[in-house]
Design an enzyme around this catalytic site. Sequence first.
Site, short mmCIF file in Angstrom:
data_model
loop_
_atom_site.label_atom_id
_atom_site.label_comp_id
_atom_site.label_asym_id
_atom_site.label_seq_id
_atom_site.Cartn_x
_atom_site.Cartn_y
_atom_site.Cartn_z
CE LYS A 112 -20.11 -11.92 56.54
NZ LYS A 112 -20.09 -10.43 56.40
CG ASP A 113 -29.46 -12.16 57.70
OD1 ASP A 113 -28.90 -12.84 58.58
OD2 ASP A 113 -29.97 -11.05 57.92
#
Length: 468
Positions: A112-113
Amino acid sequence: MKYVSTRGSAPILDFEQVLLAGLAEDGGLYVPQSWPQFSADELRAMRGLSYVEIARRVMTPFIGDAIAPADFARIVEDAYAGFDHKAVTPLKQLDQNFWVLELFHGPTLAFKDVALQLLGRLFDHVLTKRGERVTIVGATSGDTGSAAIEACRDRASIDIFILHPRGRTSEVQRRQMTTVLSSNVHNIALEGTFDDCQDQVKAMFNDPAFRASQRLSAVNSINWARIMAQIVYYIAAGVALGAPDRRIAFSVPTGNFGNVYAAYAAKQMGLPIEKLVVGSNRNDILTRFFNSGEMKITGVEPSLSPSMDIQVSSNFERLLFDMMDRDGRQLAETMTSFRASGSFAVGDNQLGNAKQLFEAHRIDDAQTQDIIRTIHAETGEILDPHTAVGVGAGRAVSLDPDIALIALACAHPAKFPDAVEQATGIRPALPRHLADLYEREERVTVLPNDLAALQKYVSEKTRLKGAA
Ligand SMILES: *Cc1c(COP(=O)(O)O)cnc(C)c1O
């Protein structure tokens, strides 16, 4: 580039509006009106370029003139400068025609980063330009909160408040959030469960006066810009392995269907993809759909891959929109009856078309453990449980032997050390940039499960105070 809602009746928006809006007014999700196209030559020309340069080329058509090219180039460069691998999303070969694409080199060790590091900066840029600010409020069971915090920390136009259930997250998860000491980051340990956290966040959004005065916003998984940022690594990995002149397939562990939808988008944009393998854990609503044509809600059960423990895959609506030939009215009707009855079905034709590209497999906890153990024994690599679901699903598909299969490695094994240790006997160490996590100072505020107390805290801490 213009964006339309999957439910057909919300206004058509440009990139800047779509970024800030998140969900469409008619309850739908925004998608591009048409897919930008990359020719085979344009794809070949990306070989050997840096991740940042590929990202700039892939995303520019989506942004149009919303952000000046030089500003966008700087934002993209800055978003990926903090990743601990120079290739940002490196490929690792595990077998003759089998790779994993490591998406966990960002600050919180999960894929998700890749999207959120960009999203936080895009939000900040657009808000600053407009002279506006927002207060992000969210709830986490431990996993996604840290990615949102890292995305928003130190952003001039954003304050962020993340609620987690006190004492109910793992220590790594808590520390990844509470050791961020930036003045615009507020961790709240709620005296309650994760459901209480979610209910309180909903209650804050459902209070119109509070929502307006605090300018509440969210960075949730249905935001179009997150999908856009995820398209990049499919194209980068594809061209690195020789696409469009070599046949490729991807295997993706799936929860909300955001990640694998980005792969579908890459294919619509011109990247030839032979197969998209959808991996689910025991919460297998998507696997059941691709095998039967029926989407049917059942309960959620905890698994070894908690980020995929979902009841409904919200981003699936974007694929369904295309499966229904972009008929927003029909899609809206389908979603209304889905909400009422808990199921819907598509026709044989629609399912048949989808299955030309998609194939889904369910991998239960015992199989997940077995895959982690086997891959470690065969290759020395340690997979996290989410990655193992994707790898297991990929191995279950019979592909032509010349097709390069790329499985997405969505989290670092040290994020889920118990499951990994159980399978391999090895407790994976945190990477260098987090090695001192257990020595770092924590800052967290414990609050009761009480809306008034939460609202008071938010309005006192936010830098909006007095600005309205
Ligand atoms: C969020 C997440 C997933 C699921 O991704 P979707 O885009 O929701 O399908 C899988 N693995 C990990 C580690 C995650 O954090």
